[in-house]
Design a protein around this motif. Structure first.
Motif, PDB file in Angstrom:
ATOM      1  N   ASN A  48       0.927  -1.193  -0.039  1.00 23.87           N
ATOM      2  CA  ASN A  48      -0.116   0.114   0.026  1.00 23.87           C
ATOM      3  C   ASN A  48       0.861   1.434  -0.248  1.00 23.87           C
ATOM      4  OD1 ASN A  48      -2.842  -0.053   0.025  1.00 23.87           O
ATOM      5  ND2 ASN A  48      -3.154  -0.976   1.803  1.00 23.87           N
ATOM      6  N   SER A 413     -18.758   0.720  -4.329  1.00 22.66           N
ATOM      7  CA  SER A 413     -17.425   0.310  -4.000  1.00 22.66           C
ATOM      8  C   SER A 413     -16.777   1.831  -3.324  1.00 22.66           C
ATOM      9  CB  SER A 413     -16.423   0.165  -5.294  1.00 22.66           C
ATOM     10  OG  SER A 413     -16.872  -1.187  -5.697  1.00 22.66           O
ATOM     11  N   ARG A 415     -13.382   3.664  -3.423  1.00 22.72           N
ATOM     12  CA  ARG A 415     -12.064   3.945  -3.797  1.00 22.72           C
ATOM     13  C   ARG A 415     -11.225   4.835  -2.925  1.00 22.72           C
ATOM     14  NH1 ARG A 415      -9.374   6.947  -8.023  1.00 22.72           N
ATOM     15  NH2 ARG A 415     -11.197   7.701  -8.723  1.00 22.72           N
ATOM     16  N   LYS A 427      -3.733   2.830 -10.110  1.00 23.12           N
ATOM     17  CA  LYS A 427      -4.121   1.818  -9.170  1.00 23.12           C
ATOM     18  C   LYS A 427      -3.099   1.569  -8.073  1.00 23.12           C
ATOM     19  CE  LYS A 427      -2.724  -2.342 -11.581  1.00 23.12           C
ATOM     20  NZ  LYS A 427      -3.280  -3.470 -12.392  1.00 23.12           N
ATOM     21  N   ARG A 432      -5.586  -0.096  -0.643  1.00 22.30           N
ATOM     22  CA  ARG A 432      -6.342  -1.574  -0.555  1.00 22.30           C
ATOM     23  C   ARG A 432      -6.651  -1.614   0.952  1.00 22.30           C
ATOM     24  NH1 ARG A 432      -3.869  -7.287  -2.645  1.00 22.30           N
ATOM     25  NH2 ARG A 432      -5.434  -8.799  -1.511  1.00 22.30           N
ATOM     26  N   TRP A 439     -10.959  -6.207  -3.089  1.00 27.55           N
ATOM     27  CA  TRP A 439     -10.114  -5.386  -3.639  1.00 27.55           C
ATOM     28  C   TRP A 439     -10.255  -5.787  -5.111  1.00 27.55           C
ATOM     29  CZ3 TRP A 439      -7.555  -0.770  -4.316  1.00 27.55           C
ATOM     30  CH2 TRP A 439      -6.589  -1.004  -4.920  1.00 27.55           C
ATOM     31  N   ASP A 441      -8.810  -4.777  -9.302  1.00 28.58           N
ATOM     32  CA  ASP A 441      -8.109  -3.560 -10.113  1.00 28.58           C
ATOM     33  C   ASP A 441      -8.888  -2.722 -11.003  1.00 28.58           C
ATOM     34  OD1 ASP A 441      -5.464  -4.353  -9.118  1.00 28.58           O
ATOM     35  OD2 ASP A 441      -5.105  -5.945 -10.788  1.00 28.58           O
ATOM     36  N   GLY A 445      -8.409   0.838  -9.507  1.00 25.08           N
ATOM     37  CA  GLY A 445      -8.034   0.028  -7.942  1.00 25.08           C
ATOM     38  C   GLY A 445      -9.212   0.652  -7.053  1.00 25.08           C
ATOM     39  N   ASN A 447     -12.240  -0.856  -3.788  1.00 25.60           N
ATOM     40  CA  ASN A 447     -12.663  -1.841  -2.722  1.00 25.60           C
ATOM     41  C   ASN A 447     -14.177  -2.158  -3.032  1.00 25.60           C
ATOM     42  OD1 ASN A 447     -10.138  -2.039  -0.787  1.00 25.60           O
ATOM     43  ND2 ASN A 447     -10.411   0.095  -1.137  1.00 25.60           N
TER      44      ASN A 447
END
Length: 457
Positions: A48, A413, A415, A427, A432, A439, A441, A445, A447
């Motif tokens: 990360n 999601s 981000r 990304k 993450r 997670w 991509d 990128g 979640n």
């Protein structure tokens, strides 16, 4: 590293079966806000931004720029950040050459292309018997570096004060700069030329206290502000060596408490040293000290015996996992339906399993992905994830407008992106979360919140 260490060193989508996707849904009774979703915490190791084990890469005047291929493999080793030390050894009495400045810019470009960030340090010698530069030259060099800092602030995680003494570690200056008066001049100059969002680390807690004439730690009252104290953190390059850590501490317990409190808002990190006085930097000692001092990064390249002992003892992966921040979803609640053009309540609880908080601000977006067209819509949240402290939970409770989003079914999601315009769609610079199977991509990128929203006309 302090003097003794250096001598030693020279010498020696839909929730599929719920649990399968890592979240469980529990009925929220008559709550009109919808179901409460609980998320499974993951212990997986992954990189990360701006945290974890780092590599140190030094270069001298006239040396080569960073190796792009070498940088390119670091993320596969769960490394997201390097320490780049520039030795200005050929410029102790003159301006940095155009070639020297070009080398730095070339490095920054390669770091950015590799999806990494950098901790910067500048020095003039790596020899205790060597010479540094007078303050007038340091001042000139910092003026030259100001546009470099500004142009590359997107990839600079932190800067170490540097410049003074061997290794830029603020001791044994050949120009008499290792005094509080001169150290204050250097630090003040650094802060004046750095973009205000970049923090600086000094070598010992006592130095910071004396420079600012204040032994009280930074608190939430001034954190992340333009106050100079709020921009100064700590690096210990003789971490876990026992006693005073080769002079890092004078009053050990009081100064560790000071750093522990400060590190809620300013970064700590560094590297280990050869142990002294029979001290053994075991897994238990490493764990205790990193948690106490809220370590966000640690150099892999020194001291190798300590690093190797952790690998042999089985705690290296643990430290790799928990160094710095480690944010994870605990639970969330969203409505399942909403009228087009309305606003929706959003409730997300995030915990921090890491040793430290985030120090550089990120932008958090609620992402709505159309199940029909695949188009993404993003809504910026007001939450500041820096407020999610170690072992704490941040409650994100906001009302989000969905005006302009057409009727249809959407997957939700989260981000968490870099603030820099040129990195926010990369990304590698997205955060993450430490949850099982959230997670992706996709969309630079993000979640997966494992929740759907239907917008109706």
């Amino acid at each position: 590293m302090m003097f003794t260490n250096k001598v030693y060193k020279i010498i020696s989508g839909i929730v599929l079966l719920c649990c399968f996707l890592g979240c469980k849904r529990t009925e929220a009774g008559d709550d009109p806000g919808g179901d409460s979703i609980k998320y499974e915490i993951s212990n997986a190791v992954f990189p990360n931004p701006e945290r974890g084990f780092i590599k140190t890469m030094s270069v001298y005047a006239g040396g080569a720029s960073l190796n792009a291929d070498q940088l390119g493999i670091l993320r596969n080793q769960n490394i997201s950040m390097i320490l780049r030390v520039y030795y200005l050894d050929a410029f102790k009495d003159r301006a940095i050459s155009n070639a020297g400045l070009s080398l730095i810019q070339e490095d920054m470009d390669k770091i950015r292309n590799a999806g990494l960030k950098v901790i910067l340090r500048f020095a003039y010698t790596d020899d205790m018997e060597g010479t540094d530069a007078p303050y007038a030259v340091i001042e000139q060099h910092l003026d030259q570096l100001k546009p470099v800092f500004e142009h590359n602030k997107d990839v600079i995680a932190f800067m170490q004060a540097g410049f003074i003494g061997a290794w830029g570690e603020w001791h044994s200056s050949s120009n008499g700069l290792a005094t509080i008066e001169n150290e204050k001049k250097v630090l003040t100059k650094i802060l004046s030329v750095l973009p205000p969002e970049i923090m600086v680390q000094v070598r010992t807690p006592a130095v910071k206290q004396q420079i600012f004439g204040n032994t009280a730690p930074v608190t939430a009252a001034i954190a992340y502000s333009s106050d100079s104290r709020a921009r100064v953190g700590h690096h210990n390059d003789c971490f876990l060596s026992g006693g005073t850590d080769y002079g890092t501490y004078n009053n050990i317990e009081a100064e560790k408490k000071y750093i522990s409190d400060e590190a809620l808002f300013v970064p700590t990190g560094g590297e280990t040293c050869p142990p002294t006085g029979g001290y053994d930097p075991t897994c238990a000692e490493g764990r205790k000290e990193m948690k106490l001092l809220k370590w966000t990064y640690l150099n892999l390249d020194w001291y190798p015996a300590t690093i190797n002992a952790w690998k042999a003892s089985g705690c290296f992966d643990e430290f790799q996992t928990y160094l710095g921040y480690r944010l994870a979803l605990t639970d969330a609640k969203f409505p399942q339906e909403a009228a087009a053009g309305s606003s929706i309540p959003v409730s997300i609880n995030i915990t921090n399993k890491g040793y430290a908080p985030l120090y550089n601000k990120k932008n958090a977006f609620l992402i709505l992905k159309s199940k029909a067209t695949g188009e993404y819509y993003e809504k910026l949240l007001a939450a500041d994830l820096r407020a999610c402290k170690p072992a704490g939970t941040l409650a994100v409770n906001e009302t989000v407008s969905i005006a302009g989003i057409p009727a249809g079914d959407y997957d939700l999601s989260l981000r968490i992106a870099d603030q820099a315009d040129n990195l926010k769609l990369r990304k590698e610079y997205s955060v993450r979360l430490a949850n099982a199977n959230v997670w992706t991509d996709d969309n630079n990128g993000m979640n997966n919140l494992n929740q759907q929203l239907t917008i109706k006309n």
